[in-house]
Design a protein around this motif. Structure first.
Motif, PDB file in Angstrom:
ATOM      1  N   SER A   1       0.856  -1.183   0.000  1.00 13.63           N
ATOM      2  CA  SER A   1       0.000   0.000   0.000  1.00 13.63           C
ATOM      3  C   SER A   1       0.890   1.231   0.000  1.00 13.63           C
ATOM      4  N   ARG A   2       0.300   2.351  -0.376  1.00 14.96           N
ATOM      5  CA  ARG A   2       1.085   3.582  -0.404  1.00 14.96           C
ATOM      6  C   ARG A   2       0.492   4.555   0.594  1.00 14.96           C
ATOM      7  N   VAL A   3       1.351   5.183   1.351  1.00 14.05           N
ATOM      8  CA  VAL A   3       0.879   6.148   2.335  1.00 14.05           C
ATOM      9  C   VAL A   3       0.248   7.326   1.600  1.00 14.05           C
ATOM     10  N   GLY A   4      -0.946   7.683   2.009  1.00 14.78           N
ATOM     11  CA  GLY A   4      -1.635   8.788   1.362  1.00 14.78           C
ATOM     12  C   GLY A   4      -2.520   8.344   0.215  1.00 14.78           C
ATOM     13  N   TYR A   5      -2.348   7.069  -0.214  1.00 16.23           N
ATOM     14  CA  TYR A   5      -3.169   6.570  -1.325  1.00 16.23           C
ATOM     15  C   TYR A   5      -3.814   5.242  -0.935  1.00 16.23           C
ATOM     16  N   GLU A   6      -4.311   5.129   0.281  1.00 16.64           N
ATOM     17  CA  GLU A   6      -4.864   3.877   0.743  1.00 16.64           C
ATOM     18  C   GLU A   6      -6.138   3.542  -0.022  1.00 16.64           C
ATOM     19  N   VAL A   7      -6.200   2.285  -0.494  1.00 16.95           N
ATOM     20  CA  VAL A   7      -7.401   1.806  -1.195  1.00 16.95           C
ATOM     21  C   VAL A   7      -7.796   0.465  -0.578  1.00 16.95           C
ATOM     22  N   GLY A   8      -8.962  -0.032  -0.963  1.00 15.45           N
ATOM     23  CA  GLY A   8      -9.442  -1.311  -0.430  1.00 15.45           C
ATOM     24  C   GLY A   8      -8.569  -2.471  -0.882  1.00 15.45           C
TER      25      GLY A   8
ATOM     26  N   SER B   1      -4.694   0.013 -11.627  1.00 16.89           N
ATOM     27  CA  SER B   1      -3.868   0.228 -12.820  1.00 16.89           C
ATOM     28  C   SER B   1      -4.278   1.502 -13.562  1.00 16.89           C
ATOM     29  N   GLN B   2      -5.507   1.972 -13.338  1.00 16.61           N
ATOM     30  CA  GLN B   2      -5.959   3.203 -14.006  1.00 16.61           C
ATOM     31  C   GLN B   2      -5.734   4.421 -13.115  1.00 16.61           C
ATOM     32  N   GLY B   3      -5.017   4.262 -12.017  1.00 17.19           N
ATOM     33  CA  GLY B   3      -4.765   5.375 -11.106  1.00 17.19           C
ATOM     34  C   GLY B   3      -5.704   5.312  -9.910  1.00 17.19           C
ATOM     35  N   GLU B   4      -5.327   5.927  -8.816  1.00 23.49           N
ATOM     36  CA  GLU B   4      -6.156   5.900  -7.629  1.00 23.49           C
ATOM     37  C   GLU B   4      -6.288   7.299  -7.054  1.00 23.49           C
ATOM     38  N   SER B   5      -7.370   7.488  -6.276  1.00 21.67           N
ATOM     39  CA  SER B   5      -7.601   8.807  -5.731  1.00 21.67           C
ATOM     40  C   SER B   5      -6.839   8.983  -4.425  1.00 21.67           C
ATOM     41  N   GLU B   6      -6.511  10.230  -4.146  1.00 20.54           N
ATOM     42  CA  GLU B   6      -5.765  10.496  -2.916  1.00 20.54           C
ATOM     43  C   GLU B   6      -6.710  10.399  -1.726  1.00 20.54           C
ATOM     44  N   THR B   7      -6.225   9.703  -0.667  1.00 22.01           N
ATOM     45  CA  THR B   7      -7.051   9.560   0.531  1.00 22.01           C
ATOM     46  C   THR B   7      -6.546  10.537   1.575  1.00 22.01           C
ATOM     47  N   LYS B   8      -7.476  11.207   2.223  1.00 22.56           N
ATOM     48  CA  LYS B   8      -7.032  12.111   3.283  1.00 22.56           C
ATOM     49  C   LYS B   8      -6.807  11.279   4.539  1.00 22.56           C
TER      50      LYS B   8
END
Lengths: 261, 409
Positions: free
Chosen positions: A219-226, A232-239
């Motif tokens: 996972s990437r800090v700041g870009y947490e997803v389920g 692969s199409q990009g992800e939204s930034e999570t606050k």
């Protein structure tokens, strides 16, 4: 032009060689300088033809014909060399087209060691020395396993260290250090079958490998997803909301904190 | 390959269920008493072993292959992984082989330190043997006590080189470091402690113990002829009444100057071998005490002076240009020993550990064969186990003291 790599030896090469440099040799001395060895040599030469004999680093080296190996070892055994402490081969296929087999003999009573060297072609087989020394049982099996040298009349010539269904002989100079292609697919072929090679994919040997798009393991800090989301199409930034309770304020000195308490 | 149309349980080509009275047992490779990864296929008639087939290779890492692809100094830490119970013995055996090949003489202080480390490692290994052997046979408490003392010995190794298991404490041409402060004092204390514990704990618990004697006496009988024929060395050979210790017969390091005895047992059984291990520890203490006296009178030089093969000491590298150049060449290219072959036998705690190195004048060994004592002791199992009872199999495996790091290499 692509760099030329010889096919007959895939072992690591020195990257710098001085072509005018002549490698020194380990000094050898004549067998006649040692009484015990010369007596042994005499009794061995009565039985077989010794091609070459010398003393190197206080051990006698005898070079013989591969067909005479049993006779030589028997003569040595009669002379007091009652233990075959080591036996294996060296791959000289690239240079001479031959294997060199060595028998390291020990005389417990004399505390002396003799090395018997003989050479065979890869198409030939060597006679087993198990009737003389039982220690050769495992050693010859290992030699067969590692070099593919056949041993005639061995009681149980079977691979010893590698699995029975292994292909190739690992200590040959033509066998790469990382293993050949069959080796890399060995488990997949055996458990699932060859057709699953594409499904499973090649083994990843890099323990630090990070897959940017693998959301099951990374996972990437700041870009947490389920878990398992396709990014692969990009992800939204999570606050990310950090805790606002200050336990220890490192910006202030501990003295001030004490005062506040 | 597995054949699904067969209903009886089998593995590879072995049928475990038989129509006659015989039974085939698959012992290991995950058996706790198999000392690592030994798989034994035992054919039984009732409780008696009729046929035993040791199957090895579960820990094969291709160390001999790696040696052909590494420079001589690069390979040294790999030797730690052979007999991982006493790593310094492997480092030393390898370093000795290379030193004989390039013909350097090691400074005396390095010799003293190396011999000390070898003997500390022998004690570590023998304590480990007593511990696991007793545990295998069923004496749990000895295991705990022996590991306590082994811990002190490993602390000594840690003080010297920083590692507890994979020491790499010996270099080709000498040792990297001098002994730390108080090391000798601690070693002396450890010797006292060990002697006391040997007498009052291990021997008091085991030597005259009725159960221990019943389990070990006349178990795993190995005749002298068989011991020689199977290539047994070390305690396995001396337990069969043949007095051959490489430290005495073909002395290396300082063993020629030291005064120690070689205990020999003529009982040929596991009990005799157990007694030998205990006696050898006492001899090691004797050797260590003599070495402590030798240490102070030596010059402080630690590495041999052979600029073609061995880097100069750090101070010289940092101050002298030519030493730095030599060091750079040795690190980037590796040393190139003369063309020739060497077989250097040493007495490791398990038996004769020797490295056969064939050099073609390249920075990589053309062929390196590690003569591991445990390899031959494993081969012996196929004969020594036949005719014994299943309950004794574990005792005999324990008594051979095999370590799979060096069996499979």
């Amino acid at each position: 032009m692509r760099k030329y790599t010889p096919k007959d030896s895939v072992q690591k090469k020195a990257y710098y060689t001085d072509r005018f440099w002549v490698a020194p040799k380990v000094p050898t001395s004549s067998v006649a300088t040692d009484e015990s060895f010369s007596a042994t040599l005499e009794s061995v030469s009565k039985v077989v033809e010794v091609k070459e004999s010398y003393i190197q680093l206080s051990q006698m080296v005898l070079k013989i014909d591969a067909k005479d190996n049993i006779k030589t070892l028997q003569a040595l055994k009669d002379d007091g060399y009652d233990m075959c402490s080591e036996l294996s081969a060296t791959d000289y296929l690239a240079r001479d087209g031959e294997f060199e087999i060595f028998y390291q003999m020990l005389s417990v009573s004399k505390a002396k060691r003799v090395r018997v060297l003989c050479r065979i072609k890869p198409t030939e087989a060597i006679e087993s020395t198990v009737p003389l020394f039982k220690s050769a049982n495992f050693a010859e099996r290992e030699m067969y396993d590692m070099f593919g040298i056949y041993v005639n009349n061995h009681p149980y010539l079977k691979r010893l260290i590698m699995p029975d269904d292994w292909s190739g002989h690992p200590l040959l100079k033509t066998y790469p250090l990382q293993g050949d292609e069959t080796a890399s697919w060995y488990e997949v072929d055996k458990i699932f079958g060859k057709e699953y090679r594409d499904v499973i994919g090649p083994e990843n040997r890099d323990p630090a490998k990070i897959d940017r798009y693998d959301t099951k393991r990374f996972s990437r800090v700041g870009y947490e997803v389920g878990f398992g989301t396709d990014i692969s199409q990009g992800e939204s930034e999570t606050k990310i909301e950090y805790s606002t309770t200050i336990l220890v304020d490192y910006n202030k000195s501990q003295k001030q904190l004490k005062e506040r308490k | 390959m597995q054949q699904t149309n067969k209903l009886s349980p089998f593995f590879e080509n072995l049928n475990f269920e038989r129509h006659d009275n015989a039974m085939v047992i698959n012992f290991g490779p995950q058996h706790p008493s198999a000392h690592g990864q030994l798989r034994l296929v035992l054919e039984l008639a009732g409780e008696e072993v009729v046929k035993a087939l040791p199957d090895i290779g579960y820990l094969h890492r291709g160390i001999e292959k790696m040696a052909e692809n590494m420079t001589y100094n690069e390979f040294l830490p790999t030797t730690d992984r052979l007999d991982y119970i006493a790593s310094t013995a492997n480092n030393y055996a390898y370093a000795l082989a290379v030193e004989r090949l390039i013909g350097v003489e090691v400074p005396r202080r390095a010799k003293v330190i190396r011999t000390m480390l070898l003997e500390v490692n022998r004690i570590i290994s023998h304590l480990f043997f007593v511990a696991t052997h007793a545990l295998d046979v069923g004496a749990m408490s000895v295991f705990l006590y022996a590991f306590r003392e082994r811990e002190f010995a490993m602390d000594l190794m840690e003080d010297y080189c920083g590692a507890r298991l994979t020491h790499s404490a010996v270099r080709i041409g000498g040792v990297p470091l001098d002994l730390p402060r108080d090391w000798i004092t601690n070693l002396d204390k450890f010797c006292d402690k060990l002697l006391h514990e040997l007498e009052h704990t291990y021997e008091a618990l085991l030597t005259e113990n009725r159960i221990w004697k019943m389990r070990l006496e006349n178990v795993g009988v190995l005749t002298p002829e068989n011991a020689l024929s199977w290539g047994c060395t070390g305690v396995m050979l001396r337990g069969s009444g043949i007095c051959y210790d490489i430290r005495k017969e073909e002395p290396y390091e300082l063993y020629g100057e030291l005064d120690f005895d070689i205990p020999v047992s003529t009982t040929n059984d596991s009990y005799g071998r157990y007694r030998l291990y205990m006696e050898e520890m006492k001899e090691s203490v004797k050797i260590l005490r003599q070495l402590i006296g030798m240490y102070d009178s030596t010059e402080p030089q630690l590495m041999a002076h052979a600029p073609q093969y061995i880097s100069a000491p750090k101070e010289e590298i940092m101050t002298q240009n030519y030493s730095l150049m030599q060091h750079f060449v040795l690190v980037t290219q590796g040393m190139r020993p003369p063309v020739g072959e060497v077989y250097a036998p040493t007495e490791s705690p398990k038996g004769e550990l020797g490295f056969y190195i064939k050099s073609e004048g390249e920075p990589y060994a053309y062929r390196l064969k590690c003569r591991a004592p445990s390899f031959y002791h494993t081969g012996l199992l196929q004969e020594i186990l036949v005719g014994t009872y299943l309950a004794d199999v574990v005792t005999i495996i324990g008594s051979t003291n095999i370590v799979f790091g060096e069996v499979d290499r």
